[in-house]
Scaffold this motif. Structure first.
Motif, PDB file in Angstrom:
ATOM      1  N   LEU A  82       0.839  -1.202   0.000  1.00 28.43           N
ATOM      2  CA  LEU A  82       0.000   0.000   0.000  1.00 28.43           C
ATOM      3  C   LEU A  82       0.874   1.252   0.000  1.00 28.43           C
ATOM      4  O   LEU A  82       0.588   2.217  -0.718  1.00 28.43           O
ATOM      5  N   TYR A  83       1.940   1.251   0.782  1.00 27.22           N
ATOM      6  CA  TYR A  83       2.844   2.402   0.823  1.00 27.22           C
ATOM      7  C   TYR A  83       3.517   2.598  -0.533  1.00 27.22           C
ATOM      8  O   TYR A  83       3.575   3.714  -1.060  1.00 27.22           O
ATOM      9  N   ARG A  85       2.520   1.631  -3.513  1.00 25.70           N
ATOM     10  CA  ARG A  85       1.541   2.105  -4.510  1.00 25.70           C
ATOM     11  C   ARG A  85       1.219   3.588  -4.324  1.00 25.70           C
ATOM     12  O   ARG A  85       1.000   4.310  -5.282  1.00 25.70           O
ATOM     13  N   SER A  86       1.190   4.040  -3.063  1.00 26.03           N
ATOM     14  CA  SER A  86       0.760   5.410  -2.777  1.00 26.03           C
ATOM     15  C   SER A  86       1.895   6.427  -2.786  1.00 26.03           C
ATOM     16  O   SER A  86       1.698   7.571  -3.201  1.00 26.03           O
ATOM     17  N   PHE A  87       3.081   6.034  -2.317  1.00 24.31           N
ATOM     18  CA  PHE A  87       4.170   6.998  -2.127  1.00 24.31           C
ATOM     19  C   PHE A  87       5.443   6.642  -2.888  1.00 24.31           C
ATOM     20  O   PHE A  87       6.407   7.397  -2.838  1.00 24.31           O
ATOM     21  N   TYR A 116       1.074  13.373   7.080  1.00 21.87           N
ATOM     22  CA  TYR A 116       0.696  11.967   6.966  1.00 21.87           C
ATOM     23  C   TYR A 116       1.078  11.226   8.232  1.00 21.87           C
ATOM     24  O   TYR A 116       2.129  11.460   8.818  1.00 21.87           O
ATOM     25  N   VAL A 127      -2.643   4.427   7.044  1.00 19.77           N
ATOM     26  CA  VAL A 127      -2.150   5.700   6.529  1.00 19.77           C
ATOM     27  C   VAL A 127      -3.267   6.712   6.677  1.00 19.77           C
ATOM     28  O   VAL A 127      -4.365   6.521   6.141  1.00 19.77           O
ATOM     29  N   ARG A 128      -3.002   7.781   7.406  1.00 20.58           N
ATOM     30  CA  ARG A 128      -3.984   8.856   7.558  1.00 20.58           C
ATOM     31  C   ARG A 128      -3.408  10.140   6.990  1.00 20.58           C
ATOM     32  O   ARG A 128      -2.237  10.442   7.186  1.00 20.58           O
ATOM     33  N   GLU A 129      -4.254  10.864   6.290  1.00 22.93           N
ATOM     34  CA  GLU A 129      -3.874  12.145   5.713  1.00 22.93           C
ATOM     35  C   GLU A 129      -4.592  13.239   6.485  1.00 22.93           C
ATOM     36  O   GLU A 129      -5.816  13.235   6.573  1.00 22.93           O
ATOM     37  N   GLU A 139      -8.531   8.482   6.156  1.00 18.52           N
ATOM     38  CA  GLU A 139      -7.706   7.281   6.170  1.00 18.52           C
ATOM     39  C   GLU A 139      -7.684   6.663   4.787  1.00 18.52           C
ATOM     40  O   GLU A 139      -8.718   6.560   4.113  1.00 18.52           O
ATOM     41  N   LEU A 140      -6.505   6.260   4.349  1.00 15.66           N
ATOM     42  CA  LEU A 140      -6.337   5.621   3.054  1.00 15.66           C
ATOM     43  C   LEU A 140      -6.797   4.179   3.171  1.00 15.66           C
ATOM     44  O   LEU A 140      -6.338   3.439   4.038  1.00 15.66           O
ATOM     45  N   ASP A 142      -7.234   0.384   1.599  1.00 13.82           N
ATOM     46  CA  ASP A 142      -6.512  -0.502   0.697  1.00 13.82           C
ATOM     47  C   ASP A 142      -7.518  -1.364  -0.059  1.00 13.82           C
ATOM     48  O   ASP A 142      -7.993  -2.373   0.441  1.00 13.82           O
TER      49      ASP A 142
END
Length: 159
Positions: A82-83, A85-87, A116, A127-129, A139-140, A142
């Motif tokens: 997930l990390y 893919r996102s970052f 974040y 993961v929270r933005e 919250e992100l 998945d």
């Protein structure tokens, strides 16, 4: 001697110093000097904000949040699908804040400022933005991970 007197006379200056290192540190902290052995005031100060403890050594410039200096995300987070893919391959400077690690440098995108929050619960990455100006946290989710199948079926068919 002048620096020591200035800092003891203007505790707001300590908060301003802290905020240059910890961007999300609140204003109006109440600072107390840490007394060294023998009862002598040193160059270390501490402040509490709820459950967050800040410590500042004005002689060395060291800053601790909840007893830890700034650090990087652990490898378990950086390698999590997930990390990635996102970052991608970005690695953020973080401080501990409760059970999560919070980015220290705000990211600006689309006219907003974001922090974040990252945490691991077993193999699940949280993961929270946090949108700073709006004081809103999201919250992100998945959609491709293991936990997705548990709640995906509960969504309306049109989604």
């Amino acid at each position: 001697d002048e620096v020591w007197q200035f800092l003891h006379g203007d505790p707001g200056a300590l908060t301003e110093c802290l905020q240059r290192v910890v961007c999300w540190a609140p204003a109006g902290l109440s600072w107390e000097p840490l007394v060294e052995a023998g009862g002598v005031d040193g160059f270390c100060f501490e402040a509490l904000d709820g459950e967050t403890h800040f410590a500042l050594n004005v002689f060395t410039g060291a800053v601790l949040v909840n007893g830890a200096p700034p650090g990087r995300l652990p490898m378990q987070v950086l390698k999590h699908p997930l990390y990635v893919r996102s970052f991608g391959d970005r690695n953020f400077e973080v401080f501990p804040r409760g059970p999560l690690l919070v980015t220290n440098t705000p990211l600006r995108s689309g006219g907003g400022t974001y922090l974040y929050h990252f945490g691991l619960n077993g193999r699940q990455l949280c993961v929270r933005e946090e949108q700073v100006e709006a004081r809103r946290t999201m919250e992100l989710l998945d959609f491709l991970g293991e936990s997705a199948s548990r709640w995906w079926g509960d969504l309306p068919v049109r989604l």
